[in-house]
Design a protein around this motif. Structure first.
Motif, PDB file in Angstrom:
ATOM      1  N   ILE A 193     -19.814 -45.284   7.067  1.00  0.00           N
ATOM      2  CA  ILE A 193     -18.498 -44.721   6.891  1.00  0.00           C
ATOM      3  C   ILE A 193     -17.993 -43.642   7.799  1.00  0.00           C
ATOM      4  N   VAL A 229     -17.827 -44.875  11.278  1.00  0.00           N
ATOM      5  CA  VAL A 229     -16.506 -45.664  11.583  1.00  0.00           C
ATOM      6  C   VAL A 229     -15.306 -44.792  11.950  1.00  0.00           C
ATOM      7  N   TYR A 230     -15.373 -43.351  11.284  1.00  0.00           N
ATOM      8  CA  TYR A 230     -14.521 -42.542  11.703  1.00  0.00           C
ATOM      9  C   TYR A 230     -14.707 -42.021  13.159  1.00  0.00           C
ATOM     10  N   GLY A 240      -7.903 -44.640   4.219  1.00  0.00           N
ATOM     11  CA  GLY A 240      -9.101 -44.747   3.469  1.00  0.00           C
ATOM     12  C   GLY A 240      -9.141 -44.232   1.782  1.00  0.00           C
ATOM     13  N   LEU A 292     -12.823 -50.484   7.786  1.00  0.00           N
ATOM     14  CA  LEU A 292     -13.108 -49.308   6.919  1.00  0.00           C
ATOM     15  C   LEU A 292     -12.771 -49.907   5.363  1.00  0.00           C
ATOM     16  N   SER A 341      -5.972 -42.699   9.302  1.00  0.00           N
ATOM     17  CA  SER A 341      -7.161 -43.505   8.808  1.00  0.00           C
ATOM     18  C   SER A 341      -7.880 -42.603   7.610  1.00  0.00           C
TER      19      SER A 341
END
Length: 340
Positions: A14, A17-18, A326, A185, A322
């Protein structure tokens, strides 16, 4: 042992992904998308060149198949492994025809290379998650299918990245490339939801549940509108140069006003969601984060326009959107769990 390994790997995934989102945004902000004009290698190298002289033809030099040189304002690639003679032999080379971009900028090259490297690194924990999911097949098949969905999504994103480069950064494909990360995500957060099996948010209101879905939807629409505006800015960057941000929105297009006006709806929906949730249930830290991220997102949007795109505010703006998406998505999962 399984829980500890899976939980740590999921957390790393996680976070990464950012990192990928920020790296991609930096590439676009700096106009480095064609820093590596081929894929998956960069000018035919596993590790890209640092000087333009490395892309000049050289006599008595060993070349590998696919390795690139820049000659006569075009890219040529070696058709086989060979060692060059004292003079250039065109039989060993073919012109690169996927696009006509033949510029080497070491800064752009390494920014794009680091972006690709981040994506490769991101893939390793995903493979581990997929492998670990087999151990839970009899207990909960969602582990397998969500892990598979993440893995396939990243592979699709990689292929799409190749298409973006091969088509010399066509705006529509760049937009799809950006938006698809949000699906990755969502799959990862869904996997976290299954793994943690968290308690639902304390709420019985259908209104709050509906507002959660609407808030997530309008946020995603706003991100899409932002990518359309970004397409216009990309064109202006090419026309006016990367060092003249004051000209990028000197004459704003219609999409700019739509994006700016739609932000009002995003704020209203999210404020209503937070308000009615707190009115019907105890305070949730998750929804407090939604409020904070929303404020920061609006502020960075204002700074982008009125202060002429200060350095790194574009990646920050995308990162905040984002993070907001999320947080909203995970909160929605918790609310819908109660509804079930």
């Amino acid at each position: 042992m399984w829980n500890k390994t899976f939980g740590l790997t999921l957390k790393i995934s996680i976070i990464l992904v950012y990192v990928v989102i920020v790296a991609g945004a930096v590439v676009r902000m700096t106009g480095s998308g064609m820093g590596c004009p081929d894929w998956p290698k960069c000018f035919g190298y596993a590790i890209p060149p640092t000087e333009s002289s490395q892309l000049d033809w050289k006599p008595n030099h060993e070349y590998k198949k696919g390795q690139k040189i820049i000659k006569e304002a075009s890219i040529f690639e070696a058709v086989e492994d060979f060692t060059s003679a004292n003079s250039y032999n065109a039989n060993y080379w073919k012109k690169y025809t996927k696009h006509d971009y033949a510029i080497f900028n070491p800064i752009h090259t390494w920014i794009e290379y680091i972006n690709r490297l981040a994506t490769v690194v991101f893939g390793f924990p995903l493979l581990i998650l997929f492998g670990l999911s087999f151990f839970k097949w009899k207990v909960d098949k969602r582990y397998f299918f969500l892990s598979l969905a993440v893995l396939l999504s990243v592979l699709f994103e990689a292929v799409l990245g190749k298409i973006v480069v091969d088509t010399n950064l066509q705006p529509v494909r760049i937009t799809l490339h950006v938006l698809f990360v949000f699906f990755i995500l969502a799959f990862l957060l869904g996997l976290r939801y299954v793994f943690k099996n968290p308690k639902p948010l304390l709420n019985q209101s259908r209104l709050v549940n509906s507002l959660a879905i609407i808030a997530l939807s309008v946020t995603f629409i706003q991100v899409f509108l932002g990518t359309q505006l970004r397409q216009f800015i990309d064109v202006q960057m090419q026309l006016n140069g990367h060092l003249k941000p004051e000209k990028w929105l000197a004459t704003p297009p219609v999409i700019f006003y739509i994006h700016r006006s739609f932000s009002i709806l995003v704020v209203i929906v999210n404020v209503l969601w937070i308000y009615f949730y707190k009115k019907t249930a105890s305070t949730s830290r998750l929804l407090n984060w939604v409020g904070l991220l929303l404020v920061l997102e609006v502020l960075t949007g204002i700074v982008l326009y009125y202060l002429n795109f200060p350095f790194l505010t574009q990646p920050l703006h995308l990162l905040l959107s984002s993070l907001l998406f999320g947080t909203q998505f995970y909160a929605m999962l918790l609310l819908l769990k109660r509804a079930q």
